[in-house]
Design a protein around this motif. Structure first.
Motif, short mmCIF file in Angstrom:
data_model
loop_
_atom_site.label_atom_id
_atom_site.label_comp_id
_atom_site.label_asym_id
_atom_site.label_seq_id
_atom_site.Cartn_x
_atom_site.Cartn_y
_atom_site.Cartn_z
N ARG A 140 -45.85 31.34 -86.87
CA ARG A 140 -45.30 30.42 -87.86
C ARG A 140 -45.90 29.04 -87.65
O ARG A 140 -46.12 28.63 -86.52
N MET A 192 -38.77 23.06 -76.31
CA MET A 192 -38.07 22.94 -77.58
C MET A 192 -38.62 21.93 -78.55
O MET A 192 -38.38 22.07 -79.74
N PHE A 246 -46.28 26.63 -84.13
CA PHE A 246 -46.79 25.26 -84.04
C PHE A 246 -47.92 25.15 -83.02
O PHE A 246 -47.91 24.29 -82.14
N GLY A 248 -35.15 27.51 -88.30
CA GLY A 248 -35.58 28.51 -87.35
C GLY A 248 -36.15 27.96 -86.07
O GLY A 248 -36.79 28.68 -85.32
N TRP A 249 -35.92 26.68 -85.80
CA TRP A 249 -36.45 26.15 -84.54
C TRP A 249 -35.42 25.23 -83.89
O TRP A 249 -34.88 24.41 -84.57
N PRO A 250 -35.19 25.31 -82.60
CA PRO A 250 -35.70 26.32 -81.69
C PRO A 250 -35.21 27.71 -82.09
O PRO A 250 -34.18 27.85 -82.72
N PRO A 251 -35.93 28.71 -81.68
CA PRO A 251 -35.59 30.07 -82.09
C PRO A 251 -34.35 30.60 -81.39
O PRO A 251 -34.43 31.37 -80.45
N ILE A 252 -33.22 30.15 -81.89
CA ILE A 252 -31.94 30.61 -81.34
C ILE A 252 -31.24 31.36 -82.44
O ILE A 252 -31.20 30.89 -83.58
N PHE A 307 -35.67 28.21 -72.19
CA PHE A 307 -35.67 27.10 -73.14
C PHE A 307 -35.60 25.80 -72.35
O PHE A 307 -34.67 25.60 -71.56
N PHE A 351 -33.96 33.90 -87.28
CA PHE A 351 -33.99 32.45 -87.29
C PHE A 351 -34.04 31.93 -88.72
O PHE A 351 -34.62 30.88 -88.99
N ASN A 352 -33.49 32.69 -89.63
CA ASN A 352 -33.36 32.26 -91.01
C ASN A 352 -34.69 32.06 -91.73
O ASN A 352 -34.75 31.31 -92.70
N LEU A 353 -35.73 32.73 -91.28
CA LEU A 353 -37.00 32.58 -91.98
C LEU A 353 -37.18 33.61 -93.08
O LEU A 353 -38.15 33.58 -93.82
N PRO A 393 -29.16 22.82 -78.59
CA PRO A 393 -30.55 22.88 -79.06
C PRO A 393 -30.93 21.77 -80.03
O PRO A 393 -32.11 21.46 -80.16
N PHE A 394 -29.95 21.20 -80.69
CA PHE A 394 -30.29 20.17 -81.67
C PHE A 394 -29.96 18.78 -81.17
O PHE A 394 -29.91 17.84 -81.95
N CYS A 420 -40.01 28.59 -74.19
CA CYS A 420 -39.80 27.79 -75.38
C CYS A 420 -39.58 26.34 -74.99
O CYS A 420 -38.49 25.96 -74.55
#
Lengths: 584, 330
Positions: A502, A420, A478, B182-186, A393, A95-97, A363-364, A418
């Motif tokens: 996280r 969202m 969160f 990184g959210w939502p975790p997809i 989700f 997830f790009n962390l 998702p966005f 999840c």
């Protein structure tokens, strides 16, 4: 009674011969049948002889964290390994962390394997960095190499695949799962020599470029043992039909795009080809699906146990009609375009279902969003009592719904929910979602993996610590109110192996409360919590056998530890850490 | 508990520090500001920062109520509240911004202009100072042309009053559109296939085959989207004039403010003028889910990889390395 042992002289120079009632050869034969890593681990702890027998007979080694051990240690202990599975980066790198160039490069492993494991046949990598040079080295160094599986890896291009296709004469498996690959062209597929016939598994579903279809068709025709074929979305329906004719024996099929216009004749040919696929257990792909063509699939669905529709934006009716033809379904992945009605159809049609994953199509929230709600999940739980794995989700959930769900399905081993919108409460009662996860951990005693979401206080973690006695993996984002939450988990879950956190208000007190526990865990990840550098330094000092790594981001205060990754290791601190990774 | 609320948190009424930092950000074409810039912008903006926590590491930890301060990080560590965090490594910056934003807030702040890419500079991750900043500038210029950005600013404006009470009650976070790294975790491969799926699926109904390539076109501020067939155009000039014709009805309002009323019929130069005035920028989402400036790549490559188009307000496109002249170099 002291067992009389006969020891083979594997160690140079030593030769201790004792009369035996249980020769090593027998022991090794027996142990060869022990496959599970945990069992093998236990076997190796019995006594020195068993340790030796185990290490000599081990052919497959699984390394869950590539930095927990060094390649030299592995080859020294296990001289006869032919298959290696390696996992690299922390899971949140998906997830790009995790910044790029973090590490987990396969190169140093391959160099050592090249020297010591000349007979290496299989390499399965997850979240590792793999360069084209490494792939070429692999292709050239191991004459018996058979199976390559890359999942969530990065650093390579299709040139590396070309090297594998060109040089691995005995290749049976090329499984390029979802990777961050530099997809230059599809010409790698044409690199398989014309006399190459050993392929059994070919998966290039997530590559973007066109491959030469004629080359693919010829490859599929001559590889008579091919039983897994997953093509990318550039393969048209017409082309798919031709492939099916070449390979009716397929057990796993990933289609390309299910879209392009077919004439009636083409459509009936397609249906006939699917009709001939009597062995199909797994179906995936179906990207860009035109629902009118779905019925062509129906004949092939009778024996399906796993249907992966996570690339197919189906509506509820389309899914319902399809599911009628899949009576034996055990695993199902869908997009939330099917909505609650689709989930009701799942509940009605899939009594044998064990695993359900519902992915968000938007998702966005870029468009009008419906997705799934708690009612869909409840409907599934009423119809699919064998459900034990769920990834869900959604945008709304209630405590009562989750309680109902786990009452219907108490056998959950993996519960990943999840919601969202971070920190979202029960949308009906406005309460935190604590009671939902309380119900989960109380009712599902076999729970091994849990991912929580929604508005959660420390109470959730109290429940987890108190009830989740089999929990091995916990993902938290969160959530929580104070250090106490994390302390409860670390104090309470005896089998905890992986903890990833996280954006939670857990600080040094929480971090340090588990310091003895971390040696029994694979790893701990904490990002954007309240841990400071001093806390990490203290942990590193107290526990020398842990690697405590902090990833620093530019411009932030030096006292905060933005990203902390703690893991046990017998290899000591990393020697290849990039500048932004500080090992304390 | 006393919270040193320094008036409005993003300094809406203090335009000078905002503009100063926005200048810095717009002039920066790389994704990270130099440390000096960060520090100086931080110093400039300290006065206008909203402090949701007590400054200084000696400060006592806040005792959070259930669920209240889920991210009680010490904000003094950050360079600013949220909107001005420098363009750091997008991975960190974006995430930081969300946490700061969500801290004790209703969570409705920030960045609702969605796009497919998380790590994109303009993924509204909050750490991308350009994004909310652009929103602010947009607010200064045009109040109503950007429905998605406006609510941000309206919330923002009302935040100072609502902030204190929010501290004491559980934060309700309905439909927070904040995008966080990184959210939502997809996993990213899934996002790419999803976005192209959505685009293609809606394209699929009603038309088939390779003959046409319909993509959605949205324009910030327009109440509905349009679709264009990329195959019928041969170059950027053609599509640009077609789009301008299509969306002319929505730009009339702007035209008048630029004194362009009276010219009969919109032509390409009018949109250009609007665009030269940095009013709008044409961007597209490519196969990987990234938002790109239209005009950089050869036309064929563009039609191959374009999934949807967006006519973005120029002010929000700051940092795309934007020079609208790029588009007209064809």
């Amino acid at each position: 009674m002291d067992p009389m042992r006969k020891k083979d002289c594997h160690d140079s120079g030593e030769s201790v011969r004792v009369a035996s009632t249980f020769p090593d050869e027998v022991l090794e034969r027996v142990l060869a049948l022990v496959k599970s890593h945990k069992d093998r681990s236990s076997v190796s702890l019995v006594c020195k002889d068993w340790y030796d027998a185990e290490r000599w007979s081990r052919t497959h080694v699984f390394i869950g964290n590539c930095y927990s051990v060094s390649p030299e240690i592995v080859v020294r202990r296990f001289p006869n390994v032919r298959s290696v599975t390696l996992k690299g980066k922390p899971r949140f790198s998906d997830f790009n962390l995790v910044p790029p160039n973090w590490g987990a490069d396969i190169r140093c492993w391959l160099v050592v394997f090249g020297a010591k494991y000349r007979c290496l046949e299989e390499l399965r990598l997850k979240r590792m960095t793999v360069s084209d040079e490494s792939l070429e080295f692999l292709a050239l160094s191991f004459p018996n190499f058979k199976a390559l599986s890359l999942l969530s890896c990065d650093g390579f291009s299709t040139d590396g695949l070309a090297a594998i296709a060109s040089h691995c004469k005995n290749l049976t498996e090329l499984n390029i799962q979802e990777n961050d690959i530099y997809d230059k062209s599809g010409s790698w597929l044409s690199c398989f020599p014309e006399n190459f016939t050993s392929l059994e598994v070919l998966n290039f579903a997530y590559l973007h470029n066109d491959v030469n279809f004629e080359a693919l068709e010829r490859l599929v025709s001559r590889c008579k043992s091919l039983n897994v074929l997953k093509v990318n979305k550039n393969i048209t329906l017409e082309q798919l039909q031709r492939l099916l004719i070449c390979a009716p024996q397929l057990a796993e099929l990933g289609t390309g795009s299910f879209l392009h216009e077919l004439t009636d004749r083409q459509y009936s040919e397609l249906k006939r080809s699917f009709n001939n696929c009597n062995n199909l257990n797994v179906l995936s792909g179906l990207s860009e699906v035109a629902a009118i063509y779905l019925p062509a699939l129906y004949p092939a669905c009778t024996n399906l146990t796993f249907l992966n529709l996570s690339d197919a934006a189906l509506q509820s009716e389309e899914l319902a009609k399809l599911l009628v033809h899949c009576p034996r379904l055990q695993r199902l992945w869908v997009l939330d375009t099917v909505e609650d009605k689709g989930l009701e159809a799942i509940g009605s049609n899939c009594p044998l279902l064990e695993e359900l994953r519902v992915f968000p199509s938007d998702p966005f929230e870029e468009g009008i969003v419906h997705g799934v709600t708690e009612s869909g999940f409840i409907a599934v739980s009423y119809g699919c009592r064998r459900l034990h794995y769920v990834l869900y989700f959604c945008r709304q959930m209630t405590n009562a719904a989750v309680a109902t769900i786990v009452q219907n399905c108490p056998d959950f081993t993996h519960f990943r929910l999840c919601i969202m919108n971070p920190c979202q409460p029960d949308y009906l009662s406005n309460e935190p979602m604590d009671e939902a996860f309380c119900a989960v951990v109380k009712t599902c005693t076999k729970l091994r993996r849990l991912a929580v979401s929604g508005l959660l206080t420390d109470l959730t973690f109290e429940y987890i610590g108190k009830y989740a006695k089999n929990l091995e993996t916990l993902s938290v984002a969160f959530a929580g109110s104070s250090d106490w939450g994390m302390q409860c988990v670390l104090g309470g879950c005896p089998k905890l192996r992986k903890l990833e956190i996280r954006d939670c208000p857990f600080g040094n007190a929480a971090l340090l409360s588990g310091f003895e526990k971390y040696e029994s865990m694979r790893s701990l990840w904490m990002s954007d919590c309240k841990v400071t550098m001093n806390g990490c330094r203290f942990l590193a000092k107290e526990m020398p056998r842990l690697n405590v790594e902090v990833m620093k981001e530019d411009g932030n205060d030096d006292s905060q530890a933005d990203k902390v990754y703690v893991y046990r290791s017998v290899a000591g601190p990393r020697r290849d850490a990039p500048p932004f990774v500080l090992t304390l | 508990m006393s919270i040193p609320l320094e008036h409005n948190y993003i300094g809406l009424t203090e335009t000078s520090p905002m503009e100063r930092s926005s200048d810095m950000l717009s002039s920066s074409t790389s994704s990270t500001l130099s440390t000096e810039d960060e520090k100086s912008s931080a110093l400039n903006l300290m006065e206008t920062e909203l402090r949701l926590g007590l400054p200084g590491s000696e400060s006592p930890e806040r005792k959070p109520g259930p669920g209240v301060s889920l991210f009680g990080k010490d904000l003094e560590d950050r360079n600013n509240g949220y909107s001005l965090s420098p363009l750091k490594n997008p991975v960190s910056g974006a995430k930081r911004g969300f946490s700061d934003a969500i801290d004790g807030s209703s969570g409705k702040w920030v960045f609702s202009l969605g796009n497919g890419s998380e790590v994109d500079l303009f993924s509204p991750g909050g750490g991308n100072g350009g994004k909310p900043l652009g929103g602010l500038e947009g607010k200064h210029n045009t109040q109503n042309s950007c429905p998605s950005a406006t609510p941000n600013m309206k919330e923002a404006a009302s935040v100072p009053q609502s902030l204190k009470p929010v501290q004491e009650k559980k934060p309700q976070v309905p439909a927070a559109k904040a995008q966080v790294v990184g959210w939502p975790p997809i996993r990213s491969f899934r996002k790419n296939t999803m976005t192209s799926n959505l685009a293609k699926n809606s394209d699929a109904e009603g038309k088939t085959g390779f003959g046409c390539l319909y993509v959605k076109v949205s324009m910030d501020g327009a109440p509905y989207l349009r679709k264009v067939d990329l195959k019928i155009y041969n170059n950027y000039k053609e599509i640009s004039s077609a789009l301008e014709k299509m969306f002319s009805c929505f730009t009339i309002g702007q035209c008048s403010s630029h004194g362009l009323r009276g010219r009969d019929g919109l032509n390409e130069s009018r949109l250009k003028d609007l665009l030269h005035g940095s009013e709008y920028v044409l961007t597209y989402e490519d196969k990987d889910g990234d938002w790109m400036l239209v005009g950089d790549v050869p036309w064929e490559m563009f039609t191959d990889s374009c999934r949807r188009l967006r006519i973005m307000k120029g002010s929000e496109a700051i940092g795309l390395g934007l020079s609208y002249y790029n588009i007209h170099s064809e």
